[in-house]
Design a protein around this motif. Sequence first.
Motif, short mmCIF file in Angstrom:
data_model
loop_
_atom_site.label_atom_id
_atom_site.label_comp_id
_atom_site.label_asym_id
_atom_site.label_seq_id
_atom_site.Cartn_x
_atom_site.Cartn_y
_atom_site.Cartn_z
N PHE A 83 27.09 92.64 75.03
CA PHE A 83 25.79 92.42 75.67
C PHE A 83 25.94 91.47 76.85
CE2 PHE A 83 21.54 90.33 75.80
CZ PHE A 83 20.81 91.44 76.19
N GLY A 84 26.67 90.38 76.67
CA GLY A 84 26.91 89.44 77.77
C GLY A 84 27.68 90.09 78.90
N LEU A 85 28.66 90.92 78.55
CA LEU A 85 29.43 91.65 79.55
C LEU A 85 28.53 92.60 80.34
CD1 LEU A 85 32.10 92.61 80.86
CD2 LEU A 85 32.40 94.11 78.89
N LEU A 86 27.66 93.32 79.64
CA LEU A 86 26.72 94.23 80.31
C LEU A 86 25.78 93.47 81.25
CD1 LEU A 86 25.56 97.10 80.58
CD2 LEU A 86 24.07 96.57 78.65
N GLY A 101 24.28 92.06 86.66
CA GLY A 101 23.62 90.93 87.31
C GLY A 101 22.26 90.61 86.69
N SER A 102 22.08 91.01 85.45
CA SER A 102 20.80 90.80 84.77
C SER A 102 20.79 89.46 84.06
CB SER A 102 20.57 91.92 83.75
OG SER A 102 20.57 93.18 84.39
N ILE A 140 37.42 90.90 82.11
CA ILE A 140 36.46 91.69 82.89
C ILE A 140 35.37 90.80 83.44
CG2 ILE A 140 34.71 93.53 82.79
CD1 ILE A 140 36.57 94.90 80.68
N VAL A 141 34.82 89.92 82.60
CA VAL A 141 33.75 89.01 83.07
C VAL A 141 34.31 88.12 84.17
CG1 VAL A 141 32.16 87.15 82.43
CG2 VAL A 141 32.44 89.12 80.93
N MET A 142 35.54 87.67 84.06
CA MET A 142 36.15 86.83 85.10
C MET A 142 36.21 87.57 86.43
SD MET A 142 39.26 84.92 83.06
CE MET A 142 40.04 84.33 84.55
N LEU A 143 36.41 88.88 86.37
CA LEU A 143 36.55 89.67 87.59
C LEU A 143 35.21 90.07 88.22
CD1 LEU A 143 39.51 91.98 86.51
CD2 LEU A 143 39.58 90.01 88.08
#
Length: 155
Positions: A28-31, A36-37, A151-154
Motif C-alpha cells: 500500500f505504501g509502495l502504491l 504520488g498519493s 523501488i520506493v528509493m527509486l
Amino acid sequence: MKSDFLVSTHTRNTMAKLGYMGLVPFLFGLLLSLTGSRFIGHSGEEFFITYSVVILSFLSGILWGNSIENFESRLSNKSLIFSNLVVLSAWLSVLLGEQNESVSLLILLIGYITVWRAEKSMRLEHQSTGPEGYFDMRTRLTSSVVLMHGIVMLT
C-alpha cells in the motif's frame, strides 16, 4: 482434544498468513509512493517508512528472543546488542524524516538484510530450523521487503 499435529499445523498456517498479510501495508505504501498519493495526510514514503520501522523493530525483538532462548550461545551477547542497534537505527530513520527519505530507506533496507543474516547465523549455530517452513518464509518475506524498499528509493 485436538492432536498436536492439528494444533501445530493450525499455528503454522496462522504464522504464514500473518507473515504474508504483513506485506499488504508495504504494498500500500509502495502504491501510494508510485502514484504520488497521500493517505490520512501522509505520503506513501512516510507511510512505508513508518510501517517498515515497526516491522523491523518486531523482527529485532524476535532476534532478542532467540538470544535469550539460547543464552549460552557465543552469539547471544552479540545478538542482544545488535538487536538494540537495529531498533535505534530504525528510530533514526524516522527522525531523518521526509528530508532524507532515501537515507531512511537505505538504513531500513540494510536493517532487514542484517537481521535476516543474524537470525540465520543463530539458527545455524544452534542447528535450529524452527517451525517447518519458517525460515524459507522469512527469506521470501525479507527479499520482498528489500525489493520494495529499493523501488520506493527509486521513486
